[in-house]
Design a protein around this motif. Structure first.
Motif, PDB file in Angstrom:
ATOM      1  N   ALA A  58      -2.114   4.403  -8.600  1.00 31.77           N
ATOM      2  CA  ALA A  58      -0.706   4.266  -8.988  1.00 31.77           C
ATOM      3  C   ALA A  58       0.128   3.627  -7.887  1.00 31.77           C
ATOM      4  O   ALA A  58       1.135   2.959  -8.158  1.00 31.77           O
ATOM      5  CB  ALA A  58      -0.132   5.643  -9.344  1.00 31.77           C
ATOM      6  N   LYS A  59      -0.290   3.799  -6.647  1.00 31.83           N
ATOM      7  CA  LYS A  59       0.437   3.214  -5.508  1.00 31.83           C
ATOM      8  C   LYS A  59       0.001   1.790  -5.208  1.00 31.83           C
ATOM      9  O   LYS A  59       0.456   1.188  -4.236  1.00 31.83           O
ATOM     10  CB  LYS A  59       0.242   4.086  -4.280  1.00 31.83           C
ATOM     11  N   GLY A  60      -0.906   1.251  -6.024  1.00 27.68           N
ATOM     12  CA  GLY A  60      -1.294  -0.138  -5.862  1.00 27.68           C
ATOM     13  C   GLY A  60      -2.559  -0.378  -5.074  1.00 27.68           C
ATOM     14  O   GLY A  60      -2.921  -1.535  -4.817  1.00 27.68           O
ATOM     15  N   HIS A  61      -3.262   0.680  -4.709  1.00 25.45           N
ATOM     16  CA  HIS A  61      -4.525   0.502  -4.006  1.00 25.45           C
ATOM     17  C   HIS A  61      -5.595  -0.023  -4.965  1.00 25.45           C
ATOM     18  O   HIS A  61      -5.617   0.335  -6.142  1.00 25.45           O
ATOM     19  CB  HIS A  61      -4.998   1.836  -3.414  1.00 25.45           C
ATOM     20  N   VAL A  62      -6.447  -0.888  -4.454  1.00 26.19           N
ATOM     21  CA  VAL A  62      -7.551  -1.395  -5.257  1.00 26.19           C
ATOM     22  C   VAL A  62      -8.609  -0.303  -5.369  1.00 26.19           C
ATOM     23  O   VAL A  62      -9.225   0.092  -4.381  1.00 26.19           O
ATOM     24  CB  VAL A  62      -8.171  -2.661  -4.622  1.00 26.19           C
ATOM     25  N   VAL A  63      -8.793   0.199  -6.572  1.00 25.89           N
ATOM     26  CA  VAL A  63      -9.756   1.267  -6.819  1.00 25.89           C
ATOM     27  C   VAL A  63     -10.948   0.742  -7.601  1.00 25.89           C
ATOM     28  O   VAL A  63     -12.101   0.913  -7.206  1.00 25.89           O
ATOM     29  CB  VAL A  63      -9.088   2.449  -7.561  1.00 25.89           C
ATOM     30  N   ASP A  64     -10.660   0.089  -8.725  1.00 22.38           N
ATOM     31  CA  ASP A  64     -11.739  -0.468  -9.549  1.00 22.38           C
ATOM     32  C   ASP A  64     -12.330  -1.690  -8.858  1.00 22.38           C
ATOM     33  O   ASP A  64     -11.617  -2.624  -8.500  1.00 22.38           O
ATOM     34  CB  ASP A  64     -11.196  -0.861 -10.926  1.00 22.38           C
TER      35      ASP A  64
END
Length: 268
Positions: free
Chosen positions: A244-250
């Protein structure tokens, strides 16, 4: 000269002043090593947390005069002004194996290391940490890169013990080593061990800067909880917050890939 005589010459270890984090260095043993026609003195240095209680996990490393000399020269080249007031025992042409010389050098080495450690700008230099665990850590990373995870783990654990003594539990170097241990254990399907390492790494992550490890570490920790049937809701919520904070997760790199990428630039 026998080892017994060397120990007698050393006498009772002095009590060097602890550094700012309560660390002391003591030469607890010396021995003469013979290799063919050559011989040298090996000094065993114990790294201790100076506190009111007993240090239950002392760290001992073996170094020879040439190792100390390389450290001294490297630091004087890097920080000549800071090293100006720090004494170092001079090399001798003869008499290097006399008990008096060995005893004097032992005390001088204790003071030398303690003085460096008590100077903030020197303690953080790579040359200083490299003296204690650099070779072991490089060997560990090379084993990891080559896929020899079982051989890498004891080397990483040895490095971790020294890092925690010198740098505390929440240093970036401690985090990277814990992540390497987690990745190695997971690759070997030693899930219980990997989970223990990952828990320590997550705790360390909260106290130091290690953003590139955050997502890969949490993702692998979730996978480990799933493998072991442990609660993972908090970790899943943490990952959602990061997304939600914009970190690349996928599509983020795996923990192993991040650990390897940290090592490869310095290995060329």
């Amino acid at each position: 000269m026998s080892t017994g005589n060397l120990e007698a010459a050393l006498g009772k270890p002095t009590e060097p002043s602890p550094g700012p984090s309560g660390v002391t260095f003591q030469v607890i043993n010396v021995r003469i090593v013979r290799e063919g026609h050559h011989k040298y003195v090996l000094y065993s240095i114990v790294i201790l947390k100076a506190n009111s209680g007993l240090d239950e996990d002392p760290i001992v490393i073996d170094r020879r005069y040439s190792d100390f000399e390389r450290l001294n020269q490297a630091l004087r080249k890097k920080s000549p002004l800071l090293m100006r007031g720090i004494a170092f025992p001079k090399k001798k042409i003869t008499g290097n194996f006399k008990s008096e010389t060995i005893a004097a050098r032992s005390r001088a080495f204790e003071q030398f290391l303690t003085h460096i450690f008590s100077t903030d700008s020197l303690r953080v230099l790579t040359e200083f940490s490299d003296f204690f665990y650099g070779h072991t850590l490089r060997e560990a990373y090379q084993k990891l890169v080559n896929g020899a995870y079982a051989e890498a783990i004891p080397l990483f654990k040895t490095s971790l013990g020294v890092q925690r003594k010198l740098q505390g539990d929440f240093h970036h170097h401690v985090l990277t080593t814990l992540c390497a241990l987690t990745a190695c254990a997971y690759s070997l399907e030693r899930f219980e061990n990997a989970h223990l390492f990952s828990e320590s790494a997550l705790e360390c992550l909260g106290g130091c800067q290690g953003r590139k490890y955050t997502v890969p570490l949490i993702e692998l920790s979730i996978r480990l909880c799933w493998q072991l049937g442990k609660e993972k809701v908090d970790l899943e919520n943490r990952l959602k917050d990061l997304r939600a904070k914009g970190h690349v997760v996928d599509g983020a790199p795996s923990l192993l890939e991040v650990v390897v990428s940290d090592f490869m630039p310095s290995s060329s």
